[in-house]
Enzyme design. Structure first.
Site, PDB file in Angstrom:
ATOM      1  N   GLU A 107       0.876  -1.162   0.000  1.00  0.00           N
ATOM      2  CA  GLU A 107       0.000   0.000   0.000  1.00  0.00           C
ATOM      3  C   GLU A 107       0.919   1.219   0.000  1.00  0.00           C
ATOM      4  OE1 GLU A 107      -2.747   0.270   3.285  1.00  0.00           O
ATOM      5  OE2 GLU A 107      -3.476   2.203   2.532  1.00  0.00           O
TER       6      GLU A 107
ATOM      7  N   ARG B 250       6.162 -12.881   9.278  1.00  0.00           N
ATOM      8  CA  ARG B 250       6.826 -11.643   8.912  1.00  0.00           C
ATOM      9  C   ARG B 250       8.198 -11.544   9.580  1.00  0.00           C
ATOM     10  NH1 ARG B 250       4.358  -6.579   9.173  1.00  0.00           N
ATOM     11  NH2 ARG B 250       2.394  -7.358   8.421  1.00  0.00           N
TER      12      ARG B 250
ATOM     13  N   LYS C 256       4.661   0.632   9.971  1.00  0.00           N
ATOM     14  CA  LYS C 256       4.728   1.834   9.136  1.00  0.00           C
ATOM     15  C   LYS C 256       4.206   3.056   9.882  1.00  0.00           C
ATOM     16  CE  LYS C 256       3.135   0.000   5.051  1.00  0.00           C
ATOM     17  NZ  LYS C 256       2.627   0.065   3.674  1.00  0.00           N
TER      18      LYS C 256
END
Ligand code: ATP
Ligand code: MG
Length: 558
Positions: A37, A262, A272
């Site tokens: 994104e 992850r 983020k």
């Protein structure tokens, strides 16, 4: 890009793909994607996903799409798109002809939604966001059906078209999938597919005032691009039934979603939102601050794409979340730079040495550019009567295991001569050592004594009158504890106040004109990278990594 030398750790996704190729499951195709994104800069965790998706595609002669998942007009910016493209390319992956935007599929997604409405599988709901949350139930209690759930397909279609046409204000209506309000999986309790949002999108402008939700959009994007293996992180495991439900309901191309753990790295954070906060509040100097775990920060710091790919390969791909030691990443960086970075001499904390029996002239000594690479040759470095050495390489009262320079003691100057300290000159008031006087032995030119006598230390040096000035930024961990993101107090409390120190160094003149981005070793001091702001008249270096390898030691202890 030959990464064959890297030891490959277990990767269960590689095994799945191998098997699919054997059984010809996707007609022999491997089509992956990396779907960021565009709401921030990429970090080292993203690098793992990039290496995985692009790496597997390359390995099996498939291809990988860079797809911007740009379905939320509120948080996305053009700047992020540019940085992401740059970072993926820098990591060494070819995206020519493989850049896609989810926003290009808005019409197609809308048409699919209409199809679900017509099939009686989606409805327009007038509940408020709070009511929807309340009706959703909890892990232990089933949800409640909305009073709007049983609208006719005609009514739903009419309302949805009017939502699209901008007749309703933000938040007043949503389109939901009609699945099962009592499902044990909360994601299946009539998830929202579309919301009304009167916002301008960076690519589609004001064309749309309904925007798709992530789960709805994502599977469609994968399907439209004929993805075969849709690789995502573990938190999407519970969303997989929904991913499958949408694609099954529409009877369209249906990739296999596969989840992996992850990457988490010690002494830093990967969220983020938090990285954005560090930038916005000025705790660091931008997204590409060399202390940041961003790809752009690591690039500026001097980390190489080879080192990052090597890390990704070494840590492997698993189903369980884990924390990777920052020392392993540093090990990968060091391993690459050791082979490839040319050596220079630079004194970070200068102490003047006067060689009292050396004539008042200058000679040029041969220095090896990289002992790991014989082809890299030698260069000439000027030597003269006045030189700088590192302040910490001299001790007036040397403790027991200190073998470097001290009064009456002899050491070697790298590629030059043996010198012996004969006098220490101090500031009369402060007592601080101002300079030291030494004698040299002309017979030791090149660094060895013909009579076979030994010294216990070799020091780097630069000639006072030939040295250039340079600003050097020394870095330490950004945080003081291994897992600041999951600690008791707010993560900002653990910022390391000493994570950046700047020194004025004296460096050998061969570095004149060195290009920004070049990575070098200052002998005995570590690896450094010429900063992007560096100019010929103002050289700036960022410390990449020290020479000390803590990882190999950790491994030995195990
Ligand atoms: P958010 O969705 O909260 O904005 P994100 O880090 O998931 O943050 P995306 O832009 O959605 O950001 O990530 C793009 C891709 O990178 C996703 O497929 C995601 O699974 C993967 N990814 C993100 N963080 C990591 C990580 N730490 N390790 C491995 N892969 C990651
Ligand atoms: Mg995400």
């Amino acid at each position: 890009m030959p990464d064959d030398s890297i030891k490959k750790a277990p990767n269960f996704i590689r095994n799945i793909i191998r098997k699919d190729l054997e059984t010809n499951k996707w007609d022999g195709r491997v089509q992956t994607r990396f779907p960021p994104e565009p709401n921030g800069y990429l970090h080292i965790g993203h690098a793992k996903a990039i290496c995985l998706n692009f790496g597997l595609a390359r390995e099996f002669n498939g291809s990988c799409n860079l797809r911007f998942d740009d379905t939320n007009p509120l948080k996305e910016e053009e700047e992020y798109i540019h940085s992401i493209i740059e970072d993926v390319k820098w990591l060494g992956f070819d995206i020519e002809g493989h850049v896609f935007y989810a926003s290009d599929y808005f019409q197609q997604m809308y048409d699919y939604a209409v199809e679900l409405i017509q099939k009686g599988l989606a409805y327009v709901d007038d509940l408020t966001a709070d009511e929807i949350r309340e009706y959703r139930g909890t892990l232990t209690e089933p949800g409640k059906e909305s009073p709007f759930r049983n609208r006719s397909a005609e009514e739903n279609l009419d309302l949805f078209i009017r939502m699209k046409n901008g007749e309703f204000p933000d938040g007043s209506k949503v389109l939901r999938a009609k699945i099962d309000m009592s499902s044990g999986n909360i994601n299946m309790r009539d998830p929202v597919m579309y919301r009304v949002l009167h916002a301008s999108h960076h690519r589609s402008g004001d064309q749309w005032c309904v925007y798709p939700m992530y789960d709805w959009a994502h599977g469609l994007e994968d399907s439209i691009e004929h993805i075969t293996h849709s690789i995502c992180t573990l938190e999407f495991e519970d969303h997989r039934p929904l991913y499958d439900w949408y694609l099954d309901a529409l009877k369209i191309h249906h990739p296999q979603q596969i989840e992996f753990a992850r990457l988490n790295l010690t002494y830093t954070i990967m969220s983020k939102r938090k990285l954005l906060q560090l930038v916005r509040e000025g705790h660091v100097n931008g997204w590409d601050d060399p202390r940041m775990p961003t790809i752009s920060g690591m690039r500026r710091r001097g980390y190489t794409p080879e080192a990052i790919r090597s890390l990704a390969e070494r840590i492997g791909v698993a189903k369980r979340d884990s924390m990777v030691d920052m020392a392993l990443l540093e090990f990968c960086v060091r391993e690459d730079l050791n082979k490839n970075a040319p050596r220079y001499m630079g004194v970070l904390n200068p102490l003047k040495v006067i060689i009292i029996n050396y004539p008042d002239h200058c000679e040029h000594l041969d220095c090896v550019n990289n002992p790991e690479n014989p082809e890299s040759g030698t260069r000439k470095v000027p030597f003269s009567r006045e030189i700088y050495i590192e302040r910490e390489d001299f001790r007036e009262d040397p403790p027991k295991k200190f073998f470097r320079l001290a009064p009456g003691r002899e050491v070697r100057l790298r590629y030059a001569y043996f010198i012996k300290c004969v006098e220490v000159i101090k500031d009369k008031k402060t007592g601080e050592i101002q300079q030291i006087h030494c004698t040299y032995d002309p017979a030791t030119r090149g660094g060895d004594a013909p009579d076979g006598r030994k010294v216990k230390a070799t020091l780097h040096w630069v000639s006072v009158h030939h040295a250039l000035s340079a600003k050097i930024r020394l870095y330490d961990r950004l945080f003081t504890i291994p897992d600041p993101g999951n600690a008791e107090k707010d993560y900002l409390e653990y910022l390391n106040p000493g994570s950046l120190k700047t020194v004025e160094a004296r460096i050998e003149p061969s570095l004149q004109g060195i290009e920004p981005g070049t990575r070098i070793q200052f002998e005995r001091k570590g690896y450094f990278c010429v900063d992007s702001d560096s100019k010929d008249h103002r050289l700036i270096f960022n410390q990449t990594v020290t020479l000390r390898d803590t990882w190999a030691k950790l491994e030995q202890k195990k």
